[in-house]
Scaffold this active site. Structure first.
Site, mmCIF file in Angstrom:
data_model
loop_
_atom_site.group_PDB
_atom_site.id
_atom_site.type_symbol
_atom_site.label_atom_id
_atom_site.label_comp_id
_atom_site.label_asym_id
_atom_site.label_seq_id
_atom_site.Cartn_x
_atom_site.Cartn_y
_atom_site.Cartn_z
ATOM 1 N N LYS A 1 0.840 -1.202 0.000
ATOM 2 C CA LYS A 1 0.000 0.000 0.000
ATOM 3 C C LYS A 1 0.873 1.249 0.000
ATOM 4 O O LYS A 1 0.656 2.165 -0.797
ATOM 5 C CB LYS A 1 -0.897 -0.039 1.242
ATOM 6 C CG LYS A 1 -2.124 0.827 1.137
ATOM 7 C CD LYS A 1 -2.964 0.719 2.414
ATOM 8 C CE LYS A 1 -3.765 -0.575 2.463
ATOM 9 N NZ LYS A 1 -4.378 -0.800 3.783
ATOM 10 N N ARG B 1 -3.416 3.031 8.471
ATOM 11 C CA ARG B 1 -3.697 1.877 7.609
ATOM 12 C C ARG B 1 -2.523 0.907 7.629
ATOM 13 O O ARG B 1 -1.388 1.308 7.461
ATOM 14 C CB ARG B 1 -3.915 2.352 6.172
ATOM 15 C CG ARG B 1 -4.685 3.639 6.065
ATOM 16 C CD ARG B 1 -4.689 4.198 4.650
ATOM 17 N NE ARG B 1 -5.328 3.320 3.691
ATOM 18 C CZ ARG B 1 -5.336 3.567 2.380
ATOM 19 N NH1 ARG B 1 -4.731 4.622 1.884
ATOM 20 N NH2 ARG B 1 -5.951 2.723 1.566
ATOM 21 N N GLY C 1 -6.811 -10.152 7.697
ATOM 22 C CA GLY C 1 -6.377 -10.625 9.006
ATOM 23 C C GLY C 1 -5.595 -9.563 9.734
ATOM 24 O O GLY C 1 -5.452 -9.586 10.947
ATOM 25 N N MET D 1 -4.834 -5.538 10.948
ATOM 26 C CA MET D 1 -5.704 -4.569 11.611
ATOM 27 C C MET D 1 -6.555 -3.814 10.599
ATOM 28 O O MET D 1 -6.102 -3.461 9.529
ATOM 29 C CB MET D 1 -4.856 -3.571 12.386
ATOM 30 C CG MET D 1 -5.696 -2.704 13.298
ATOM 31 S SD MET D 1 -4.824 -1.235 13.850
ATOM 32 C CE MET D 1 -5.144 -0.129 12.496
ATOM 33 N N ARG E 1 -3.328 -1.481 -6.536
ATOM 34 C CA ARG E 1 -2.504 -2.689 -6.449
ATOM 35 C C ARG E 1 -2.910 -3.594 -7.594
ATOM 36 O O ARG E 1 -3.990 -3.419 -8.182
ATOM 37 C CB ARG E 1 -2.713 -3.411 -5.121
ATOM 38 C CG ARG E 1 -4.141 -3.851 -4.941
ATOM 39 C CD ARG E 1 -4.406 -4.440 -3.577
ATOM 40 N NE ARG E 1 -5.822 -4.298 -3.262
ATOM 41 C CZ ARG E 1 -6.355 -4.555 -2.077
ATOM 42 N NH1 ARG E 1 -5.609 -4.972 -1.094
ATOM 43 N NH2 ARG E 1 -7.643 -4.412 -1.879
ATOM 44 N N HIS F 1 -16.143 -8.904 0.990
ATOM 45 C CA HIS F 1 -15.086 -9.779 1.515
ATOM 46 C C HIS F 1 -15.180 -11.178 0.905
ATOM 47 O O HIS F 1 -14.200 -11.736 0.410
ATOM 48 C CB HIS F 1 -15.213 -9.851 3.042
ATOM 49 C CG HIS F 1 -14.176 -10.733 3.682
ATOM 50 N ND1 HIS F 1 -14.411 -12.048 3.993
ATOM 51 C CD2 HIS F 1 -12.889 -10.483 4.024
ATOM 52 C CE1 HIS F 1 -13.321 -12.573 4.523
ATOM 53 N NE2 HIS F 1 -12.381 -11.639 4.559
ATOM 54 N N SER G 1 14.275 -43.030 -12.506
ATOM 55 C CA SER G 1 13.092 -42.232 -12.219
ATOM 56 C C SER G 1 12.999 -42.116 -10.704
ATOM 57 O O SER G 1 12.947 -43.124 -9.995
ATOM 58 C CB SER G 1 11.851 -42.925 -12.789
ATOM 59 O OG SER G 1 10.708 -42.183 -12.449
ATOM 60 N N CYS H 1 8.783 -39.204 -10.669
ATOM 61 C CA CYS H 1 7.416 -39.661 -10.875
ATOM 62 C C CYS H 1 6.601 -39.702 -9.580
ATOM 63 O O CYS H 1 5.514 -40.232 -9.540
ATOM 64 C CB CYS H 1 7.405 -41.035 -11.542
ATOM 65 S SG CYS H 1 8.129 -42.309 -10.517
ATOM 66 N N TYR I 1 12.662 -34.831 -17.191
ATOM 67 C CA TYR I 1 11.211 -34.679 -17.152
ATOM 68 C C TYR I 1 10.671 -34.822 -15.739
ATOM 69 O O TYR I 1 11.340 -35.345 -14.846
ATOM 70 C CB TYR I 1 10.526 -35.695 -18.077
ATOM 71 C CG TYR I 1 10.641 -37.128 -17.605
ATOM 72 C CD1 TYR I 1 9.722 -37.665 -16.699
ATOM 73 C CD2 TYR I 1 11.665 -37.952 -18.059
ATOM 74 C CE1 TYR I 1 9.829 -38.960 -16.251
ATOM 75 C CE2 TYR I 1 11.786 -39.258 -17.618
ATOM 76 C CZ TYR I 1 10.870 -39.756 -16.711
ATOM 77 O OH TYR I 1 10.974 -41.039 -16.255
#
Ligand code: ADP
Ligand code: MG
Ligand code: MG
Length: 890
Positions: free
Chosen positions: A28, A98, A107, A109, A353, A469, A778, A845, A865
């Site tokens: 921010k 803020r 979560g 303040m 943002r 929210h 592998s 794998c 891979y």
């Protein structure tokens, strides 16, 4: 840490910081600075850096030296810029406080607005801007400050207000006069003194430091901690605090506040999109208390509001806002989520943002922006997070499904989900833990619901708009969401919800269609997603960027086909034992296992041979010339044993043996520790005829397909659970002999490889020796994790959570490769294997093959891979591209 600068200013067309300083200023703060630099109308203010937060905690919750002085200087600069004075009786400067971490974080303040008001300063404000407005702002401030900073409950204030309104027969807050608010404020203050044992702080400086301390304190609250955990945010980052001069959206009909996205965050469509409220302040829009009006006329239909869009209500401000939005989007080269306030027809920018978006929107925006020339193709690839892709690959509701619509709301986050309705986040979390699919249904959600939203398959609210929210968080988490379904009446206490005269109970099954904004009764048919179009384009760009190949773990034709449609470049793991479980086969498999001699076993195996040949032929046919790694039988035999008396009898009959003999045989196969028991290549060593049959099936199938189709399958025969070179020597010789026999019988010769899994620490350490025999390795990272950590995957759930909570393992090592331990063994094996045989083919794998962080690790080791389950193939492709592009960046 003296000599550091703790406070950064912004406003008045310049700033100390910029958008590149997110680590120090938080998202921010950095973007407020950047907007000020761009000459956009940002109310002046300053940022206390994240370093202050870190220092604060390092010093046992005290502030570093020099901070206060810097704050006072910055405050003086704001006073100068605004022509107002903090704490002044006649012309008071008010500020907001803020929080702002590096990444936006629910979560933390809540923002405190109107800070600096007291019994004295409120008079000054009243003289300048009107008495009613001043006292309304004051009581909002007291409520907010007491709740957010002093930890008092909202309802104390709500009761006082409600009682007052009842006593004087008021309906709406707007009917209350300045004198009414004065009276309410004095009642508030009495209640505060009673509860806290001290008066409400009326010294603005004390208020300011109280709020600053509360922001830093909130960094360590449970909600913030949980969010950090879910999103991999380290505690060391800290949060910044922004102190900013107030502008007022609640000064009457010419004032407003709102939020907007430069493109639709749900679909990615290029339309200016947002919501606002006239005569309102701060969080009113997001809180879902009043339903906001749309910003653009074109989107008016999407929002259920009778109010005029901003475009009509305030055309001049609207045009200015569109211009600002365009400036921001082309400056940041990404879709922006902006917050603004209009004070008496003048626009102010309060935040920008990169906007959270659904996977579908991320995809469309990335591809569109690349085509608009705003970003290049590689940047577009990096804009879509591999983990998000999951959302695009899963089914949506089929167009011709029968839809019994219970209620319609806003299409807040797309995707479809089926589950049982619950009304509380705790219950959602509890039931999800037990493996149930639940739909969380609430009037609205707040940050306290994060755990329930995470646990739910989808979220429904009866109140709140597209930026409420619930909507924002659901989009971020990739959960389908229907918001503001006004027709929905939830009675959580009775455990029912009603809509259109119908009643449903908690636990009833519903289907959520997030794209349409509908809640449907029962379980509704779904269809597979469209993988062409933008998706195809972006994946093509990703494929161009990556070097790591992506294969799939699959054995059924259906899975193989799905994987191919998702872009699999081969089969990395075909688990042959999965083919043994089909109902016609299992009795034969059982009689093979329970045969008490080689002859009996061979008889059963000869029945299995054509079945397996058919399986492999199907896979080879589907895979064409892509390589296929087929693993010979791996699990402990007891996994195939009959359990019930009936099953025993059936096996006895088909094998023509006595049931008692059979039971004895079964008993003898019992193992105390089967995962470390008679399994993997140990089966091949003691029962060579099993592996011989499987090898024969593989080669016969390959030859058959080569004859039928004209192209050559490339079988890669893989021996599991090898610990020593000798095991592989013995078994490879048998496989080679079988291959030669088949080639001779059929007159067709094919290329093939014989290799091994590296899934025991010994094998990793001995990789140099094993590579002399193996054509490929592998990495079976599931077993390698079990055997390296000494943790049984099947029993880990009981304690692994504590391990994660206490930070012993940061993540479940069966989901994300433990790079320090297991990864080290992979590194050693790769190195030693390559030293013996340059260019030995290396793959992985385990489940980790579809985990983005583990894929990046494999890329760094230069493996050839990764192989993962079909639905994760695109995720691995994208993760491999990210790894390649990020490496190129570094
Ligand atoms: P969040 O991080 O939850 O979005 P913000 O700090 O952005 O919290 O604050 C929420 C809202 O409060 C903003 O969108 C804005 O409407 C209002 N607000 C914050 N600071 C000011 C200010 N200085 N003047 C007017 N409104 C403000
Ligand atoms: Mg905000
Ligand atoms: Mg294994």
């Amino acid at each position: 840490m003296t000599g550091d600068k703790w406070v950064y200013r912004f406003g008045g067309g310049s700033a100390d910081g910029n958008t590149g300083m997110k680590n120090l200023l938080g998202g921010k703060g950095a973007n407020l600075a950047e907007m000020a630099r761009l000459g956009l109308p940002v109310p002046p203010g300053f940022t206390l850096t994240t370093a202050v937060c870190t220092a604060y905690y390092d010093r046992g919750e005290t502030y570093p030296d020099g901070l206060e002085k810097e704050v006072n200087e910055a405050l003086a600069a704001v006073e100068k810029e605004t022509g107002k004075v903090f704490g002044d009786n006649d012309n008071p400067l008010l500020v907001s406080v803020r929080s702002g971490a590096r990444a936006s974080m629910p979560g933390m303040m809540d923002t405190v607005l109107n800070l600096g008001l007291s019994d004295v300063t409120v008079e000054g404000l009243a003289k300048k801007a009107g008495e009613r407005f001043a006292y309304d702002s004051y009581r909002r401030f007291i409520q907010m400050y007491c709740n957010v900073v002093l930890g008092m409950k909202h309802d104390i204030f709500e009761h006082i207000l409600d009682d007052y309104k009842e006593r004087f027969e008021y309906n709406l807050d707007t009917e209350l006069s300045a004198d009414d608010w004065k009276e309410i404020i004095s009642q508030y203050k009495a209640a505060i003194r009673k509860q806290l044992g001290k008066p409400f702080p009326d010294d603005p400086h004390e208020q300011l430091w109280g709020a600053v301390g509360a922001v830093f304190g909130s960094w360590m609250n449970d909600r913030a901690k949980l969010y950090r955990k879910l999103n991999d945010i380290p505690a060391e980052w800290g949060t910044a605090v922004n102190v900013q001069s107030m502008v007022f959206g609640n000064m009457g009909e010419t004032s407003a506040t709102g939020v907007a996205f430069t493109r639709d965050p749900s679909t990615g469509e290029k339309v200016f999109y947002g919501e606002f409220l006239i005569n309102a302040q701060g969080e009113d829009v997001v809180a879902g208390i009043r339903t906001p009006a749309p910003i653009s006329r074109s989107r008016a239909d999407a929002i259920s509001s009778d109010e005029a869009p901003l475009e009509e209500a305030m055309p001049k401000v609207y045009n200015e806002l569109v211009e600002v939005a365009n400036t921001l989007e082309s400056h940041y080269r990404d879709m922006q989520d902006i917050e603004f306030t209009v004070e008496d027809n003048k626009l102010y920018m309060l935040q920008t943002r990169s906007g959270k978006r659904t996977a579908a929107a991320a995809l469309k925006i990335a591809v569109d922006m690349a085509q608009e020339g705003l970003i290049n193709e590689e940047e577009a690839v990096l804009r879509l997070m591999p983990g998000q892709l999951d959302q695009l690959l899963h089914p949506t509701i089929s167009a011709d499904a029968k839809r019994d619509v219970i209620v319609k709301g806003l299409p807040a986050s797309p995707g479809a989900a089926v589950g049982k309705v619950v009304f509380s986040s705790d219950e959602a979390a509890e039931r999800a833990e037990k493996g149930e699919d639940v739909i969380l249904m609430r009037v609205e959600t707040s940050p306290e619901d994060i755990h329930g939203m995470h646990a739910a398959r989808a979220i429904v609210t009866s109140r709140g708009g597209m930026t409420s929210h619930a909507a924002v968080v659901a989009r971020g988490m990739g959960r389908p969401c229907v918001c503001g379904a006004g027709g929905l009446h939830i009675d959580a206490e009775k455990g029912v919800f009603r809509s259109g005269g119908r009643e449903f109970k908690k636990g009833d099954i519903v289907t959520i269609d997030g794209a349409e904004g509908e809640v449907l009764s029962g379980e509704v048919d779904m269809v597979n997603p469209d993988l062409s179009g933008d998706f195809g384009k972006l994946m093509e760009w990703a494929d161009r960027a990556r070097t790591l190949k992506v294969r799939t773990n699959a054995e059924t034709p259906h899975d193989v086909e799905t994987a191919i449609s998702f872009g699999a470049e081969g089969v990395g793991l075909c688990r042959t034992e999965h083919m043994f479980f089909e109902s016609e086969r299992i009795p034969v498999v059982r009689s093979m296992i329970l045969a008490n001699d080689k002859k009996g076993r061979e008889a059963a195996l000869s029945k299995l041979l054509p079945m397996q040949r058919g399986d492999f032929a199907e896979i080879f046919r589907l895979m064409g010339e892509r390589p296929c790694t087929i693993r010979l039988l791996d699990p402990p035999l007891h996994e195939f044993l009959p359990h019930s008396e009936d099953e025993m009898a059936e096996v006895a009959k088909s094998a023509g043996v006595d049931i008692e003999v059979l039971k004895r045989q079964a008993n003898e196969l019992h193992e105390n520790n089967p995962m470390l028991g008679h399994r993997g290549c140990r089966l091949g060593i003691t029962y060579p005829e099993i592996y011989e049959m499987q090898a024969r099936a593989i080669f016969e199938a390959a030859v058959q397909i080569a004859k039928d189709t004209g192209y050559s399958p490339i079988p890669e025969v893989m021996i599991p659970l090898v610990g020593t070179r000798k095991e592989l020597d013995i078994l490879k010789e048998k496989v080679d002999a079988t291959a030669q026999a088949v080639f001779k019988e059929t007159g067709t010769e094919l290329e093939y490889l014989v290799g091994t899994m590296i899934e025991l620490p010994r094998a990793a350490l001995q990789a140099g020796q094993i590579a002399e025999t193996a054509d490929f390795f592998s990495f079976g990272t599931n077993d390698l994790t079990q055997t390296t950590l000494g943790i049984s995957r099947d029993d880990a759930a009981r304690f692994l959570k504590d391990y994660e909570d206490q930070g012993i393992y940061e993540k479940d090592p069966f989901v994300t490769l433990d790079q320090d331990g297991v990864g080290e063994l992979v590194r050693i094996a790769a190195e030693r294997g390559r030293k013996t045989k340059t260019g030995i083919k290396l793959g992985i794998c385990g489940e980790h093959g579809g985990d983005p962080a583990s894929v990046a690790f494999c890329h760094r080791l230069g493996l050839n891979y990764v192989s993962c389950s079909p639905y994760r193939v695109p995720i691995a492709r994208l993760a491999a591209a990210h790894a390649a592009l990020q490496k190129a960046d570094a």
